[in-house]
Design a protein around this motif. Structure first.
Motif, short mmCIF file in Angstrom:
data_model
loop_
_atom_site.label_atom_id
_atom_site.label_comp_id
_atom_site.label_asym_id
_atom_site.label_seq_id
_atom_site.Cartn_x
_atom_site.Cartn_y
_atom_site.Cartn_z
N GLY A 43 -11.78 -11.11 -0.91
CA GLY A 43 -12.54 -9.87 -0.66
C GLY A 43 -11.92 -8.71 -1.41
O GLY A 43 -12.44 -8.28 -2.45
N PRO A 44 -10.76 -8.21 -0.94
CA PRO A 44 -10.17 -7.05 -1.61
C PRO A 44 -9.69 -7.41 -3.01
O PRO A 44 -9.46 -8.59 -3.31
CB PRO A 44 -8.96 -6.70 -0.74
N HIS B 152 -15.51 -0.33 -0.10
CA HIS B 152 -15.61 -1.77 -0.05
C HIS B 152 -16.05 -2.35 -1.38
O HIS B 152 -17.00 -1.86 -1.95
CB HIS B 152 -16.59 -2.17 1.06
N PRO B 153 -15.41 -3.38 -1.93
CA PRO B 153 -14.17 -3.97 -1.44
C PRO B 153 -12.97 -3.09 -1.82
O PRO B 153 -12.98 -2.50 -2.89
CB PRO B 153 -14.10 -5.29 -2.21
N GLY C 7 -4.65 2.87 -9.49
CA GLY C 7 -5.79 3.39 -8.75
C GLY C 7 -6.09 2.64 -7.45
O GLY C 7 -7.25 2.56 -7.03
N VAL C 8 -5.05 2.09 -6.80
CA VAL C 8 -5.32 1.40 -5.52
C VAL C 8 -5.74 2.42 -4.46
O VAL C 8 -5.44 3.61 -4.57
CB VAL C 8 -4.08 0.60 -5.04
N ILE D 83 -7.92 -5.18 7.45
CA ILE D 83 -7.95 -4.08 6.45
C ILE D 83 -8.85 -4.43 5.28
O ILE D 83 -9.29 -3.55 4.56
CB ILE D 83 -6.55 -3.69 5.94
N SER D 84 -9.15 -5.72 5.09
CA SER D 84 -10.06 -6.10 4.00
C SER D 84 -11.44 -5.54 4.23
O SER D 84 -12.23 -5.40 3.30
CB SER D 84 -10.17 -7.62 3.90
#
Ligand code: TXA
Ligand code: MG
Length: 483
Positions: free
Chosen positions: A416-417, A393-394, A448-449, A387-388
């Motif tokens: 990454g994320p 992206h990211p 805000g995810v 899922i990353s």
């Protein structure tokens, strides 16, 4: 790497300083203790050391929040409830108005400020026939006078609630309850036991409806009406001061998670409600347990698991039915019995309509229950890596999981994320998960995810209600394994 440790140390100092308001001077012994801890971590770098630093900050933060809440709502926490009420009354002066007596005859007291707020709210309710948002021990409620159909209609409009979804009526005393019931109504033994053990509190009971008193709009035409007596002092005082039973669903737009803080309501219903009474964070954090004890077999059917657990209900009934009398069964809808007719109707919370969904997609990470046949569990690590790589992206990924879950370590290893963490409290304490679940969903949404992952918890005690809400919030489910 070194800068991560320095940031950890700064974070710890920041939390310590905040907890020391107003002097903001951290004791040098404590400071040097944490410096040594961080220094040690820096010299022996590991993922675990970073997780420990994060957890330290989280712990200090939650301790500060806990202290703040204790001071604000419960300054006399080592006293029993009646002692606390008495001591609070003494503290604010003996001439405080007595608002109301509860079923046990304990007076409820309120400060002068509170009285002004309550009277203003009562005016909105009784004279202007408007809605008022008020805190309860479960979640915030959007209240209107239950015996006034015009006022109750405003609840449906404000929430965009479908008209066929009935409302819970809130009372502040047994006398008020009796004014709502059909003449000559007699409590069953089971209801007497449940009221004795759980009222005031997070338990809603279905009663036969007195259609001369309760308008159709409240029960959506049902022959029964759902009633509870909240234990939150502000809720009870508001009902008592306005001397009106209040119909109140959770104070959220239909389909959203229920609000457990005044700011959740403000974000969702701003401009749509005239008054929000801020009572701080709700202690229970999930809605009441809805119980139907109206069936001829005398059994207790749990339509919606909630703040009072099935285990507690069973125990209370066992205590009250002694000497060979057969104890009513406690049956959980969907788990212990099915009811197709009821499932088609909206009377079972969350069955017909979308529920508890934040604005972003939610995925349930199933780590305990068995996958359906043909599905195999994927390692957590490879799922997170996969899922990353998703877009945008990211990605910004919200994670809700117990504070001692293995997932936090996996996240540290998965760069990454941008990870947004919200710990649900220890695995051994599902009541804390209940308290934090909606706050977590709403906080991560506000941050805000792009999407939210929630880790499964065991479906015992409050975990049953937590997972009931999580399953409804989640649009997707994956089966994972820590290997
Ligand atoms: O803790 C709570 O119960 C919160 C606070 C504000 O008291 N209230 C709450 O209300 O959660 P609401 O409307 O969000 O959920 C109440 C649920 C409804 O979804 C409805 O299906 C069910 O209770 N209900 C109400 N009246 C009913 C009835 N007569 N028969 C069966 N279910 C009923
Ligand atoms: Mg609701």
């Amino acid at each position: 790497m070194a800068s991560k440790y320095a940031a950890g140390y700064r974070g710890i100092l920041r939390e310590l300083r905040k907890s020391l308001d107003p002097s903001r001077k951290v004791n040098t012994d404590i400071k040097s203790h944490f410096r040594a801890v961080v220094e040690n971590a820096r010299q022996h770098p590991s993922d675990q050391a970073l997780v420990d630093l994060d957890n330290t900050i989280l712990f200090l933060k939650s301790q500060r929040e806990h202290k703040r809440l204790l001071e604000r709502y419960n300054p006399l926490h080592d006293l029993t409830e009646p002692e606390r009420l008495k001591a609070t009354a003494n503290r604010v002066g003996l001439n405080m108005p007595k608002l109301h007596s509860d079923p046990l005859g304990q007076p409820i007291f309120a400060s002068p400020d509170t009285i002004v707020v309550l009277k203003t709210a009562a005016h909105q309710l009784n004279t202007l026939h408007r809605t008022v948002v008020f805190p309860t021990e479960t979640v915030y409620g959007l209240g209107a006078v239950a015996t006034n159909a015009e006022a109750a209609a405003k609840i449906f409009a404000t929430k965009s609630r479908p008209a066929d979804n009935p409302l819970i009526v809130h009372v502040s005393s047994l006398e008020m309850l009796e004014t709502l019931l059909p003449p000559g109504y007699e409590y069953t033994k089971a209801y007497r036991a449940l009221i004795k053990h759980f009222w005031p509190g997070a338990l809603t009971l279905l009663f036969p409806r007195n259609s001369d008193i309760i308008p159709n709009i409240i029960t959506a035409g049902q022959a029964s009406v759902a009633i509870r007596m909240p234990s939150h002092p502000v809720a009870r005082a508001l009902i008592a001061v306005s001397n009106s039973p209040l119909a109140a669903p959770s104070a959220n737009t239909s389909g959203k998670p229920s609000p457990t803080k005044a700011e959740h309501v403000a974000r969702d219903l701003s401009g749509k409600v005239p008054i929000i009474i801020d009572g701080g964070a709700c202690g229970v954090g999930l809605e009441s347990t809805v119980v139907d004890g109206l069936h001829e077999d005398g059994n207790i059917r749990v339509l919606r698991p909630g703040g009072i657990t099935v285990e507690q209900i069973r125990q209370a009934l066992e205590e009250e039915y002694q000497g060979g009398e057969s104890v009513p069964k406690v049956l959980v809808h969907k788990r212990d019995y099915q009811d197709e007719e009821m499932e088609a109707a909206p009377t079972t919370p969350g069955m017909k309509y979308v529920h508890y969904s934040p604005a972003v997609p939610v995925t349930l990470l199933s780590t305990l229950s068995n996958p359906p046949s043909g599905t195999t569990r994927q390692p957590v690590r490879s799922f997170l890596r996969q899922i990353s790589a998703t877009r945008p992206h990211p990605p910004k990924i919200g994670v809700l999981a117990p504070s001692d879950s293995g997932i936090w370590k996996e996240i540290v290893a998965c760069e990454g994320p941008s990870w947004h963490r919200f710990a649900l409290g220890p695995i051994s304490n599902p009541s804390l998960s209940a308290k934090r679940l909606f706050d977590g969903l709403l906080t991560l949404e506000a941050e805000g995810v792009d999407f939210i992952l929630i880790e499964e918890i065991a479906e015992t005690h409050e975990g049953l209600a937590v997972m009931n809400r999580v399953r409804k919030a989640a649009g997707e489910m994956v089966w994972l394994d820590y290997v």
